[in-house]
Design an enzyme around this catalytic site. Structure first.
Site, PDB file in Angstrom:
ATOM      1  N   GLU A 417      78.933 -78.229  80.352  1.00 19.35           N
ATOM      2  CA  GLU A 417      78.293 -78.105  79.029  1.00 19.35           C
ATOM      3  C   GLU A 417      77.345 -76.913  78.969  1.00 19.35           C
ATOM      4  OE1 GLU A 417      76.684 -81.917  77.859  1.00 19.35           O
ATOM      5  OE2 GLU A 417      78.660 -82.843  77.901  1.00 19.35           O
ATOM      6  N   GLU A 493      84.557 -85.468  81.103  1.00 20.59           N
ATOM      7  CA  GLU A 493      83.453 -86.429  81.042  1.00 20.59           C
ATOM      8  C   GLU A 493      83.762 -87.376  79.895  1.00 20.59           C
ATOM      9  OE1 GLU A 493      79.565 -84.516  81.905  1.00 20.59           O
ATOM     10  OE2 GLU A 493      78.804 -85.983  80.470  1.00 20.59           O
TER      11      GLU A 493
HETATM   12  C1  GAL Z   1      76.695 -85.203  78.865  1.00 20.67           C
HETATM   13  C2  GAL Z   1      76.148 -84.453  80.087  1.00 20.67           C
HETATM   14  C3  GAL Z   1      75.760 -85.405  81.197  1.00 20.67           C
HETATM   15  C4  GAL Z   1      74.957 -86.528  80.636  1.00 20.67           C
HETATM   16  C5  GAL Z   1      75.788 -87.233  79.601  1.00 20.67           C
HETATM   17  C6  GAL Z   1      75.173 -88.478  79.026  1.00 20.67           C
HETATM   18  O1  GAL Z   1      76.599 -84.460  77.729  1.00 20.67           O
HETATM   19  O2  GAL Z   1      77.093 -83.565  80.582  1.00 20.67           O
HETATM   20  O3  GAL Z   1      75.044 -84.712  82.172  1.00 20.67           O
HETATM   21  O4  GAL Z   1      73.808 -86.010  80.073  1.00 20.67           O
HETATM   22  O5  GAL Z   1      76.008 -86.350  78.541  1.00 20.67           O
HETATM   23  O6  GAL Z   1      75.999 -89.016  78.024  1.00 20.67           O
END
Ligand code: GAL
Length: 823
Positions: A417, A493
């Site tokens: 990100e 993710e």
């Molecule tokens: C994402 C990020 C993670 C964590 C996650 C929580 O955007 O890459 O590190 O913050 O959100 O939902």
């Protein structure tokens, strides 16, 4: 100057083992006999500095986990003191006979902003806490005399968006080798041909000659040794030095290779021995595996077979043990993940510890190793962006050089990100990083996790990498693959569902921020950029060839207590945390390592051994709630629910659906609810007694789960994960502490405080209960149970071993006593 007997022993040990060594390379742990002080005095670098009153300790060490918790320590990163200036010092001797040899120190990681001094002189500095490095201290050593190493550590608050820990938190090694030696991370092993009957193994080795008078003819013999210790291939090459370095390429053939696979992670090793005039001068050993990886729009293939990535993201910390590396702590975490059905780990968002990767190699887990959470543009005040310009190239190259021989690693991530997604010229950095990856390792693909997917595509970042990772964009997989005909898109993710183990809020609604600072475990809660696991399953299933997903997260981690902290999704900016929330709710497993319900939802999808899980608990008397929604997670075909023997009917997986709320913004035209075919639901009147679910496969009963209404807490049960541990001063036994009623039923709502007494050759390493909003210390001889459970972790003392007696008591409960043996 300070002399403790412990320190003397460690100096003598080092002295003797070094003088006893042959002329070849010696690698020793350099973890013992350190002194520590949180001083800002820069004179602590000097040899004569008075350290007699400093604290004695062994590494790895994370001072922040010692606490205390305070809201001013920033709950966003765990509410623990991860900042400050501190010094570590160690007095050591190296035998006079080592003169003429090369002496190096290898730090697996220091958190962070470290400077290293040997005998008063600065020899090294490294800002990034997740990088490993070697320092050549040959010319700073007093051979036969006393030496002092001093390490300054200066971590800052908000150096990351999560808990980083603080201190020399990974292992340290001392190596003594000859002037002619294989360089640090000096061999690169690849397998250009892998077939059933043979594999070709290519070993490229860089040999260093640190002194000018080493000219002459040399030979290097490389042998390949299989897991049984048999030599399966060998070759010899000649070389000489025309410069300070020589590079040798050797090719060997392994007949009928045993492939590294998920179920059978066979490892081989190379032993490379350098000879001068037929006498050995160095030996270098490296593990590797023989396997093929292939990526296509039809999925990921390991050894030619399709493997769907059932991945989880893991942060670096080990819960109550903090960031300090512990082999057993890491192994336990990975074992729990494997039990859930996990086959891949994303080391979010930084290079992993060598131990974690050793374990993945050994246990057959695939790894996406990630270098950075930010590039030039910051996410938080003191993050890596400060060091980007000077260090990114070296940090990235070092990660790959250290780990490129590992069979577990299947892709390199250049970032998570990163905010440059939103910059028109952001692709330039992506291009540079991808190029570095390919230079260091042409055999593995590059990837990155994009949250602003549209921008990453528009600004050309996605086009620079091999595997396009989408964070929380399952609804975009299909359209992106359709539009970009040669892209491979996957869920880098996913989900970010939140829950607290054992907590159920009724009626079943979406409680964005329940005032209890606990999140309901009906697995229907998630922040607005995220969604329950079922939604990801739905999109993955509608694209059967997709590579898979990496769930956020496998384990809870310290810091980032969403939803009890605000988040600006693009900049990860300001946070107002509802203290004492101080650790994440994202894990399928809580911080103490106890599975939440979600663990079983993933298990029902990712494993085949028949299983069934039931929620919630069955202790609702006095709650005023008449009807209880009951969920069942199973990998069987059907399930039937009974309350006190009365059937509430059979339901079919995939047919009978469960309605869950959906609010995540990246699903255009999303329905308000998602009717999930991945879980079963009955709403039943509450009646104390027994609730039971029976699961059927092919019409036959295959798994059963029963929950009984518990009476008042009456006894403590201690369940160690291992009853015999090694007396090495490192090994751990994780002891689950359970509260039960007089009949042995689990008391799901118990919150008793339990006191621990331990005697024998072990100490308490940590206590926890998985409550993300507790400020009880992790290092204590007591803990409140949280929804019936807490955890006691004991660590062996180094020595001959013996019996460790562990007693757990609590007012009004029957005391419990167990024995763990250290050997
Ligand atoms: C994402 C990020 C993670 C964590 C996650 C929580 O955007 O890459 O590190 O913050 O959100 O939902």
């Amino acid at each position: 100057m300070y002399r403790s007997s412990l320190l003397l022993i460690s100096i003598l040990f080092l002295y003797n083992s070094l003088s006893a060594q042959s002329s070849l390379r010696k690698r020793l742990s350099f973890n013992e006999g350190w002194l520590f002080n949180k001083t800002t005095d820069s004179a602590a670098s000097q040899i004569q500095y008075k350290d007699s009153d400093w604290r004695k300790l062994s590494l790895p060490h994370d001072w922040a986990i010692e606490g205390p918790f305070k809201p001013e320590y920033n709950p966003r990163t765990g509410g623990l003191p991860i900042f400050d200036k501190a010094w570590y010092r160690k007095h050591f001797k190296i035998d006079a006979s080592a003169k003429g040899k090369i002496v190096t120190l290898e730090f697996d990681g220091i958190m962070y902003n470290s400077s290293v001094y040997v005998n008063g002189q600065k020899v090294y500095e490294r800002p990034y806490g997740y990088s490993s490095f070697e320092i050549d201290i040959t010319s700073y050593i007093k051979y036969g005399g006393e030496n002092v190493i001093a390490v300054k550590v200066n971590p800052q608050e908000l150096s990351a968006r999560w808990y980083t820990g603080a201190g020399i938190y990974r292992n340290v090694w001392l190596e003594v080798k000859n002037a002619v030696h294989v360089k640090h991370w000096g061999n690169h092993i690849t397998t250009p041909v892998v077939a059933k009957d043979k594999a070709r193994v290519k070993v490229e080795t860089t040999i260093s000659s640190k002194q000018k008078n080493n000219a002459g003819n040399y030979q290097m013999k490389t042998s390949i040794i299989d897991a049984n210790g048999s030599e399966v291939a060998t070759t010899m090459s000649k070389f000489n030095f025309t410069a300070n370095e020589a590079k040798i390429i050797q090719e060997l053939e392994v007949k009928n290779p045993k492939l590294w696979d998920l179920k059978t992670p066979h490892l081989y090793k190379t032993i490379s021995t350098i000879y001068k005039n037929n006498s050995p001068v160095d030996v270098y050993v490296e593990n590797f595996g023989i396997r093929t990886i292939k990526y296509s729009r039809e999925g990921f293939f390991l050894n030619g077979k399709r493997v769907k990535l059932q991945g989880v993201c893991l942060h670096n910390d080990l819960g109550a043990l903090g960031a300090a590396v512990n082999y057993r702590g890491t192994e336990r975490q990975l074992q729990i993940m494997k039990e859930m059905g996990v086959n891949a780990i994303r080391t979010s968002h930084n290079p992993a510890s060598p131990e974690q990767l050793d374990l993945c190699d050994k246990m057959g887990l695939l790894v996406q190793e990630e270098a950075f959470d930010c590039w030039e543009m910051p996410k938080v005040e003191n993050d890596y962006s400060k060091y980007w310009a000077q260090w990114h190239e070296q940090d990235l190259r070092d990660m790959i050089r250290r780990d490129r021989n590992r069979p577990s690693i299947i892709m390199w991530s250049i970032g998570n990100e990163i905010r440059e997604q939103n910059k028109e010229d952001g692709y330039l950095i992506a291009r540079e990083l991808a190029k570095i990856c390919k230079e260091e390792d042409p055999n593995r693909p590059t990837t990155a996790g994009f949250n602003n997917f549209t921008a990453a595509i528009k600004n050309g970042l996605a086009a620079e990498i091999d595997l396009v990772g989408a964070n929380y964009k399952p609804a975009d997989y299909a359209s992106t693959m359709k539009e970009y005909k040669d892209w491979i898109v996957y869920g880098s993710e996913t989900a970010s569902c939140v829950s607290s183990r054992g907590v159920y809020h009724l009626p079943l609604e979406k409680y964005d921020k329940h005032p209890s600072l606990q999140v309901s475990s009906y697995d229907n809660q998630s922040p607005n950029w995220a969604y329950p696991p079922d939604v990801e399953f739905h999109f993955q299933d509608s694209l059967p060839n997709i590579m898979g997903e990496f769930v956020w997260t496998g384990f809870d981690y310290l810091g980032e207590p969403t939803p009890y902290g605000g988040k600006d999704n693009l900049t990860h900016g300001n946070w107002d945390v509802d203290w004492p929330s101080r650790s994440s709710y994202f894990g399928a497993v809580d911080l103490a390592g106890f599975p939440k319900d979600r663990f079983y939802l993933y298990q029902s999808r990712w494993t085949t051994e028949p299983m069934v899980h039931l929620l919630p608990h069955w202790n609702w008397e006095g709650s005023g709630i008449k009807e209880i929604p009951v969920y069942c997670y199973t990998n069987c075909d059907e399930a039937e629910l009974f309350v006190n023997g009365k059937s509430y009917g059979r339901k079919k997986m995939g047919v009978d659906k469960t309605r869950i709320p959906v609010s995540f913004f990246a699903w255009k035209n999303r329905p308000k609810y998602f009717d999930s075919p991945y879980r079963l639901n009955w709403n039943v009147p509450y009646e104390k007694g027994e609730i039971k679910v029976v699961a059927y496969k092919d019409g036959k009963q295959a798994a059963v789960k029963t929950i009984n209404t518990a009476k008042n807490p009456s006894q403590i049960k201690l369940v160690p994960d291992r009853k015999v541990i090694s007396a090495d001063g490192e090994d751990l036994s994780f002891i689950t502490v359970k509260i039960e009623d007089e009949n042995g039923n689990f008391c799901a709502l118990a919150d008793n405080k339990v006191d621990f007494k331990i005697s024998g050759p072990a100490t308490i390493a940590a206590v926890d209960n998985g409550n993300a909003a507790s400020t009880e210390p992790f290092q204590a001889n007591y803990r409140k149970v949280f929804n019936g459970l807490c955890l006691l972790v004991i660590k062996s003392k180094k020595g001959t071993g013996g019996e460790v007696k562990i007693e757990a008591s609590s007012p009004g409960l029957k005391t419990s006593l167990i024995t763990v043996v250290t050997k």
